[in-house]
Design a protein around this motif. Structure first.
Motif, PDB file in Angstrom:
ATOM      1  N   LEU A 170       0.819  -1.207   0.000  1.00  0.00           N
ATOM      2  CA  LEU A 170       0.000   0.000   0.000  1.00  0.00           C
ATOM      3  C   LEU A 170       0.855   1.260   0.000  1.00  0.00           C
ATOM      4  O   LEU A 170       0.618   2.188  -0.782  1.00  0.00           O
ATOM      5  CB  LEU A 170      -0.928  -0.010   1.214  1.00  0.00           C
ATOM      6  N   SER A 174       1.120   1.301  -4.422  1.00  0.00           N
ATOM      7  CA  SER A 174      -0.185   1.649  -4.970  1.00  0.00           C
ATOM      8  C   SER A 174      -0.122   2.894  -5.846  1.00  0.00           C
ATOM      9  O   SER A 174      -0.785   2.972  -6.876  1.00  0.00           O
ATOM     10  CB  SER A 174      -1.197   1.857  -3.838  1.00  0.00           C
ATOM     11  N   LYS A 197      -4.517  -0.874  -7.861  1.00  0.00           N
ATOM     12  CA  LYS A 197      -5.024  -1.644  -6.726  1.00  0.00           C
ATOM     13  C   LYS A 197      -3.949  -2.596  -6.213  1.00  0.00           C
ATOM     14  O   LYS A 197      -3.105  -3.078  -6.966  1.00  0.00           O
ATOM     15  CB  LYS A 197      -6.243  -2.463  -7.134  1.00  0.00           C
ATOM     16  N   ILE A 198      -4.030  -2.860  -4.920  1.00  0.00           N
ATOM     17  CA  ILE A 198      -3.191  -3.879  -4.308  1.00  0.00           C
ATOM     18  C   ILE A 198      -4.069  -5.092  -4.041  1.00  0.00           C
ATOM     19  O   ILE A 198      -5.122  -4.981  -3.394  1.00  0.00           O
ATOM     20  CB  ILE A 198      -2.568  -3.372  -2.991  1.00  0.00           C
ATOM     21  N   MET A 210      -6.970   0.068  -3.666  1.00  0.00           N
ATOM     22  CA  MET A 210      -5.837   0.979  -3.807  1.00  0.00           C
ATOM     23  C   MET A 210      -5.695   1.783  -2.514  1.00  0.00           C
ATOM     24  O   MET A 210      -6.663   1.995  -1.774  1.00  0.00           O
ATOM     25  CB  MET A 210      -6.018   1.904  -5.011  1.00  0.00           C
TER      26      MET A 210
END
Length: 453
Positions: A170, A174, A197-198, A210
């Protein structure tokens, strides 16, 4: 010449480490609920060129002693305790350089929301945030969120490794560094192609989102860790930048420090990627006589029972069950294993409550350094030289005078010897400690960066 680093070690509560000293008539820790108290505190530390304030935290109550919370409540043993994070913006607003090491228990914190709070604080402080990564040691904390008990010690570290993968992704992966355009003419603030997005599906966590924050000055906070057990050292060698150690004997501390740095090299890092802070308690004065008089004054306010309450929780042993000279059975604890190991090193394999109390002269297991400012400076310099540490987390005794003594008496001597900075370096907390705002490429977080395969 290597400079010594200082953090003030405290907690958003009345009784932190030196149990009972809140009863001293000059102590101001009962004002912990006043924002002005913490703002004044921060100003004082920055005037003394402290690197930071390291704020401990627990999310449970110390109820191992006697099987109840009664003694903890009576003695204010880390209860009541307020959230440390909420102090940071106010302290940051009245300082420019002071760093803030915040303890947060990842076991009970959803990684997505935690990552946002840390990024927010990193933005608000201009990059002065550090995170003390803990996995907890109190069953009372587990019960508070609906579990029967905490996970086993090593299992908590396994969970932590997965948690770190998520927050690294993150913070580091991201948003690209150039994602924010802030283009008023076109009305484009962020380029969607540079934000992703993760996605994570693991044993403990699932995530498909995200990061809500644009990149903060440090992206990832400075990473602190305090585990000295075998599993804790492995975790520190992989993730930590600053390691907090406790110990009564120099040789034992040096062995831990050398082992962690050796493990870090095995992880592809460099030995100086990790700075080690030793927990220390200082009672000093202009003369040795003055220091010992102050020590005896403080000692009259120590609570032995409160000290045992705190020790019982962190060692996972109910000392109320034992007579003074009855051998104590340590057994297999799920509390802080490194504390049990440190206690065994200092008191011997067969220790008793009397041996423990003999060491807790100021209400904690941390043996104080007592002496004139010159003598204290000598001791600090010897620790740095002979144990390969970088600095100290200085526990409060009677506040604010304990830090005023260090700032007014000890620091000038260290500065004269070239062992302490005379001005802050510019930049973020990581800049000040390591010379760069972002984690180096040899850190494990690199694999989570935007664009990395």
């Amino acid at each position: 010449m290597r400079k010594i680093h200082f953090n003030a070690f405290d907690m958003n509560c009345v009784g932190h480490i030196q149990q009972g000293l809140w009863t001293h008539p000059r102590d101001q820790s009962h004002r912990y609920g006043e924002l002005t108290y913490w703002m004044d505190y921060a100003r004082r530390l920055e005037a003394g060129l402290f690197d930071g304030i390291f704020l401990a935290d627990v999310v449970g109550i110390n109820d191992v002693y006697g099987g109840s919370a009664d003694a903890a409540l009576k003695g204010a043993v880390q209860v009541p305790v307020n959230d440390p994070m909420l102090l940071v913006p106010a302290m940051a607003a009245v300082t420019q350089h002071l760093g803030f090491g915040i303890t947060a228990n990842l076991t009970y914190e959803p990684p997505f929301l935690f990552a946002r709070r840390i990024s927010t604080l990193d933005h608000l402080t201009g990059g002065r945030i550090g995170w003390n990564i803990v996995t907890g040691y109190l069953d009372s904390a587990a019960k508070a969120i609906g579990l029967n008990a905490q996970a086993a010690h090593d299992d908590r570290y396994d969970l932590a490794d997965e948690y770190m993968d998520i927050v690294y992704a993150l913070w580091e992966g991201s948003w690209a560094d150039d994602a924010v355009r802030f283009d008023r003419a076109t009305g484009v603030y962020a380029d969607p192609a540079r934000v992703q997005k993760i996605q994570h599906a693991g044993k403990q966590y699932r995530l498909d989102a995200m990061h809500l924050c644009e990149p903060s000055p440090q992206r990832t906070p400075v990473l602190y860790q305090a585990g000295s057990s075998t599993r804790g050292r492995e975790f520190a060698a992989t993730h930590a930048e600053c390691v907090f150690v406790n110990g009564q004997k120099l040789d034992g501390v040096k062995a831990i420090v050398d082992d962690i740095r050796s493990r870090a090299i095995g992880c592809g890092r460099q030995a100086d990627d990790i700075k080690v802070f030793l927990g220390a308690t200082i009672v000093t004065g202009r003369t040795e006589k003055e220091a010992w008089e102050k020590f005896e004054d403080y000692r009259r306010h120590v609570s032995s029972e409160a000290a045992l309450v705190h020790a019982a929780a962190s060692l996972g042993i109910d000392f109320a069950r034992y007579d003074l000279d009855e051998p104590i059975e340590t057994g297999k604890s799920s509390a802080i294993i490194s504390n049990v190991e440190a206690m065994t090193r200092s008191a011997g394999p067969q220790w008793t409550k009397r041996k423990l109390l003999d060491q807790m002269v100021l209400g904690s297991r941390q043996a104080p350094m007592v002496g004139s400012a010159e003598q204290i400076a000598d001791q600090l310099a010897a620790w740095v030289e002979n144990a390969s540490i970088d600095g100290f987390n200085l526990s409060r005794t009677v506040v604010p005078e304990c830090f005023e003594d260090i700032i007014g008496l000890v620091i000038p001597i260290l500065q004269e010897r070239g062992l302490y900075k005379t001005a802050y370096e510019p930049g973020t907390l990581r800049d000040k400690l390591f010379g760069a705002s972002r984690l180096p490429n040899r850190h494990i977080a690199k694999r989570h960066r935007f664009g990395e395969p």
